[in-house]
Design an enzyme around this catalytic site. Structure first.
Site, PDB file in Angstrom:
ATOM      1  N   LEU A 155      21.697  -1.317   3.467  1.00  0.00           N
ATOM      2  CA  LEU A 155      20.241  -1.444   3.337  1.00  0.00           C
ATOM      3  C   LEU A 155      19.620  -2.089   4.584  1.00  0.00           C
ATOM      4  O   LEU A 155      20.188  -3.038   5.136  1.00  0.00           O
ATOM      5  CB  LEU A 155      19.930  -2.307   2.113  1.00  0.00           C
ATOM      6  CG  LEU A 155      18.452  -2.510   1.757  1.00  0.00           C
ATOM      7  CD1 LEU A 155      17.858  -1.228   1.205  1.00  0.00           C
ATOM      8  CD2 LEU A 155      18.315  -3.643   0.737  1.00  0.00           C
ATOM      9  N   HIS A 156      18.474  -1.583   5.011  1.00  0.00           N
ATOM     10  CA  HIS A 156      17.753  -2.196   6.131  1.00  0.00           C
ATOM     11  C   HIS A 156      16.275  -1.861   6.049  1.00  0.00           C
ATOM     12  O   HIS A 156      15.891  -0.747   5.725  1.00  0.00           O
ATOM     13  CB  HIS A 156      18.338  -1.765   7.485  1.00  0.00           C
ATOM     14  CG  HIS A 156      18.470  -0.277   7.660  1.00  0.00           C
ATOM     15  ND1 HIS A 156      19.496   0.445   7.075  1.00  0.00           N
ATOM     16  CD2 HIS A 156      17.721   0.615   8.355  1.00  0.00           C
ATOM     17  CE1 HIS A 156      19.367   1.721   7.405  1.00  0.00           C
ATOM     18  NE2 HIS A 156      18.297   1.852   8.176  1.00  0.00           N
ATOM     19  N   GLN A 157      15.475  -2.863   6.319  1.00  0.00           N
ATOM     20  CA  GLN A 157      14.009  -2.751   6.294  1.00  0.00           C
ATOM     21  C   GLN A 157      13.508  -2.588   7.732  1.00  0.00           C
ATOM     22  O   GLN A 157      13.829  -3.382   8.615  1.00  0.00           O
ATOM     23  CB  GLN A 157      13.402  -4.017   5.690  1.00  0.00           C
ATOM     24  CG  GLN A 157      11.917  -4.219   5.972  1.00  0.00           C
ATOM     25  CD  GLN A 157      11.042  -3.626   4.890  1.00  0.00           C
ATOM     26  OE1 GLN A 157      11.484  -3.387   3.788  1.00  0.00           O
ATOM     27  NE2 GLN A 157       9.802  -3.399   5.206  1.00  0.00           N
TER      28      GLN A 157
END
Length: 205
Positions: A155-157
């Site tokens: 996951l990465h924003q």
């Protein structure tokens, strides 16, 4: 083999690796006005980018915290998440906020991770405003391969600073971005402006 000529109507341009035609005939093709930028090295990314991340051992977001900040482009290390520059930025200052845990989906993170990712995203926006004065931002998480995630396993924003006119013909038509600073320069500026606990970010001296 040469292409069909330059956009200005000039002579055709030969490219490295083109076959030389010496026996009196051309290979099949219809000449047109387009120049070609041949990038065969990109095929490995297109075909195998997702498959290369098979575990935490092959994940770049898991490896980054094990390296030094300059080498990994990390600008801040938190308790549950960290912030680093995107190696393939849309704009200078394009940041990624990642949990340390190797989880793929937004529903996989716990309350502490969720809160810290949100707080780091807000701080990233404040820092980028103080460093480069963008007029807007794009924030988002691409979930899954079909959702457009370049690395779906971790996951990465995204935190992308935007300026008026940065969506000109180069990225839209030519699929090319002009980045005005090196990653090292941007990392140094953002890391220097990142606030200590209890502080608020100020302009870089």
């Amino acid at each position: 083999m040469a292409d069909g000529g330059g956009l200005d109507g000039g002579p055709a341009t030969a490219y490295p690796g083109d076959a030389e035609v010496t026996d009196g005939f051309e290979l099949a093709g219809v000449p047109d006005a387009f120049q070609r930028l041949w990038t065969p090295h990109r095929l490995a990314y297109i075909k195998g980018g997702q498959e290369q991340v098979t575990s935490e051992q092959t994940c770049p977001f898991c490896r980054a915290p094990q390296l030094g900040d300059e080498e990994s482009l990390i600008v801040h290390r938190g308790t549950h998440a960290f912030v680093l520059l995107n190696l393939f930025p849309y704009n200078a200052g394009h940041l990624l906020v990642c949990p340390y845990r190797h989880v793929p989906d937004y529903t996989d993170i716990d309350e502490a991770e969720t809160a810290e990712i949100a707080a780091l995203t807000q701080t990233a926006m404040r820092v980028l405003r103080s460093v480069s004065n963008p007029s807007g931002f794009n924030l988002g998480m691409n979930q899954g391969v079909t959702g457009g995630a370049g690395i779906a396993a971790h996951l990465h924003q995204h935190v992308v600073p935007r300026w008026g006119g940065d969506g000109n013909f180069l990225p839209i038509i030519a699929q090319t971005k002009a980045i005005t600073q090196t990653l090292g320069e941007v990392r140094e500026q953002v890391a220097h402006a990142w606030p200590s606990a209890g502080d608020t970010p100020g302009p870089v001296a």
